[in-house]
Design a protein around this motif. Structure first.
Motif, PDB file in Angstrom:
ATOM      1  N   TYR A  30     -19.269 -22.984 -11.433  1.00 20.70           N
ATOM      2  CA  TYR A  30     -19.066 -24.428 -11.312  1.00 20.70           C
ATOM      3  C   TYR A  30     -17.683 -24.672 -10.706  1.00 20.70           C
ATOM      4  N   PRO A  31     -17.568 -24.877  -9.382  1.00 24.13           N
ATOM      5  CA  PRO A  31     -16.273 -24.995  -8.712  1.00 24.13           C
ATOM      6  C   PRO A  31     -15.385 -26.093  -9.296  1.00 24.13           C
ATOM      7  N   LYS A  32     -16.002 -27.224  -9.645  1.00 22.66           N
ATOM      8  CA  LYS A  32     -15.206 -28.355 -10.137  1.00 22.66           C
ATOM      9  C   LYS A  32     -14.457 -27.997 -11.426  1.00 22.66           C
ATOM     10  N   ALA A  33     -15.057 -27.113 -12.233  1.00 19.39           N
ATOM     11  CA  ALA A  33     -14.401 -26.718 -13.490  1.00 19.39           C
ATOM     12  C   ALA A  33     -13.042 -26.093 -13.191  1.00 19.39           C
ATOM     13  N   TYR A  34     -12.991 -25.279 -12.133  1.00 21.18           N
ATOM     14  CA  TYR A  34     -11.745 -24.599 -11.779  1.00 21.18           C
ATOM     15  C   TYR A  34     -10.766 -25.562 -11.109  1.00 21.18           C
ATOM     16  N   LEU A  35     -11.293 -26.535 -10.386  1.00 23.05           N
ATOM     17  CA  LEU A  35     -10.415 -27.569  -9.823  1.00 23.05           C
ATOM     18  C   LEU A  35      -9.728 -28.333 -10.947  1.00 23.05           C
ATOM     19  N   VAL A  36     -10.506 -28.736 -11.953  1.00 19.68           N
ATOM     20  CA  VAL A  36      -9.943 -29.482 -13.087  1.00 19.68           C
ATOM     21  C   VAL A  36      -8.975 -28.601 -13.872  1.00 19.68           C
ATOM     22  N   LYS A  37      -9.344 -27.326 -14.042  1.00 18.32           N
ATOM     23  CA  LYS A  37      -8.434 -26.408 -14.742  1.00 18.32           C
ATOM     24  C   LYS A  37      -7.094 -26.332 -14.011  1.00 18.32           C
ATOM     25  N   GLY A  38      -7.157 -26.214 -12.693  1.00 20.46           N
ATOM     26  CA  GLY A  38      -5.928 -26.179 -11.907  1.00 20.46           C
ATOM     27  C   GLY A  38      -5.095 -27.430 -12.099  1.00 20.46           C
ATOM     28  N   LYS A  39      -5.765 -28.587 -12.075  1.00 25.41           N
ATOM     29  CA  LYS A  39      -5.058 -29.861 -12.253  1.00 25.41           C
ATOM     30  C   LYS A  39      -4.393 -29.948 -13.626  1.00 25.41           C
ATOM     31  N   VAL A  40      -5.114 -29.495 -14.655  1.00 25.03           N
ATOM     32  CA  VAL A  40      -4.583 -29.556 -16.019  1.00 25.03           C
ATOM     33  C   VAL A  40      -3.338 -28.683 -16.146  1.00 25.03           C
TER      34      VAL A  40
END
Length: 389
Positions: A55-65
């Motif tokens: 799930y690519p978005k999960a890693y995008l959000v993780k990066g943002k956090v």
């Protein structure tokens, strides 16, 4: 039975997908409302079962956090992770890796753009705290981001970061990378004489003497009036056993900056190596005129004077005639007495300088029969030195 097991695994994964997406959405909402601690908890839980879904978005959000953790001014949030930037960076890369439809490129690029100043600040902070290996890693992250295809043609070559990476590599004794980045700095005409001087120094430490000298002289050809370049040349020839060559560059350095006492001190040391002691004394005196608190010049001057008297003492000891010996030794003791002020002056500059204290103790002992006051000073100095052990 195997088919049933497969179906169960698939059902678990489907369930995991919904749970994961729910946690990711929650993490994004918490982040938007500024609740970074809850955002971290949600994304850490939501990204656990990565075997079931990419799930690519999960890693995008993780990066943002995690990038938010780094950028937060609040200690409570900053302490949520020891390496938030590195985690965020890897998360963004993972998002790009899993992104089959190309939806992540634009949001990841926006975040990576902000990571350039983030990693730059991190590098500077680590460098200033003497974590040079950590600083090098952060500077290299900046260079990695700027070299990504998504920024191709948009960003100029970051010569300042390349040079700073070279300095961090040099400080951390990573000579291979220091050489690489200093050579890049020279290729981009950045850093001036410092790039050449530092590269020469690194090459020498790496055992490449021939190439080291090459860059040293090339730098001098390009920057003949640069004091940094001159200092490196002076040090090279003084420490390399060719003091006569160092003299040429020292004279040029003095002509460029006659108020710099360190050049006169260096020339005094040079004259000592060539056993021109009177010239050495004049240089140390000149250095002290420019900087009365120059500990090294004051100490060197004292040792120079002491050595000159020691030579006279040795010559006096070889006199066989008692009358002539007594006359000569009297002169020697008078000369020893004249040396004392040089080392007392050293202790005014640096009160606990042990070598000067030991030399004064020896001088007081030699002169104890000449003047009772010196016996008392000897005992005082001995007690002081004993207390330092």
């Amino acid at each position: 039975m195997r088919k049933l097991s497969f179906i169960l695994v698939m059902l678990m994964c489907v369930s995991s997908v919904f749970a994961q997406k729910s946690k990711v959405t929650g993490a994004q909402n918490y982040l938007t409302s500024g609740k970074i601690d809850k955002a971290k908890q949600a994304i850490d839980e939501g990204i656990k079962n990565e075997k079931c879904v990419a799930y690519p978005k999960a890693y995008l959000v993780k990066g943002k956090v995690y990038q938010g953790i780094f950028e937060s001014p609040l200690p409570a949030y900053k302490n949520l992770s020891k390496t938030p930037l590195e985690i965020a960076y890897e998360a963004y890369l993972k998002a790009l890796e899993l992104d089959a439809k190309g939806k992540m490129k634009k949001p990841v690029k926006a975040q990576m753009t902000n990571m350039i100043p983030d990693f730059t600040n991190e590098a500077v902070n680590r460098y200033n705290s003497s974590d040079y290996a950590g600083a090098l890693d952060a500077f290299e992250k900046v260079l990695e981001i700027e070299a990504m295809d998504m920024f191709k043609g948009e960003l100029p070559v970051d010569t300042a970061i390349i040079f700073n990476a070279a300095m961090a590599a040099q400080k951390s004794e990573n000579f291979e990378k220091a050489i690489k980045y200093y050579k890049q700095s020279i290729e981009y005409n950045y850093g001036g004489a410092k790039s050449y001087a530092n590269l020469s120094n690194v090459l020498k430490n790496a055992g490449n003497e021939e190439e080291s000298v090459k860059y040293l002289h090339k730098g001098f050809e390009l920057f003949p009036n640069d004091s940094w370049m001159l200092v490196e040349l002076i040090n090279y020839y003084m420490l390399g056993g060719e003091p006569e060559k160092a003299a040429e560059y020292l004279d040029k350095a003095i002509a460029l900056d006659p108020s710099n006492g360190s050049f006169y001190r260096a020339k005094g040391t040079l004259y000592e190596k060539t056993e021109e002691f009177e010239k050495a004394e004049k240089m140390y005196v000149k250095a002290l005129e420019l900087d009365p608190k120059d500990f090294t010049s004051q100490y060197n001057l004292g040792v120079l004077k002491l050595n000159m008297v020691s030579v006279k003492h040795k010559a006096a000891n070889e006199i066989m005639d008692a009358k002539k010996y007594n006359a000569a030794i009297k002169v020697v003791f008078a000369e020893y007495e004249k040396v004392i002020p040089y080392f007392t002056k050293v202790l005014e500059i640096k009160p606990d300088e042990k070598n000067s204290m030991m030399l004064l103790k020896e001088l007081y002992f030699k002169l104890r029969n000449e003047n009772e006051a010196y016996l008392e000073k000897y005992n005082e100095m001995k007690a002081k030195l004993d207390g330092m052990e």
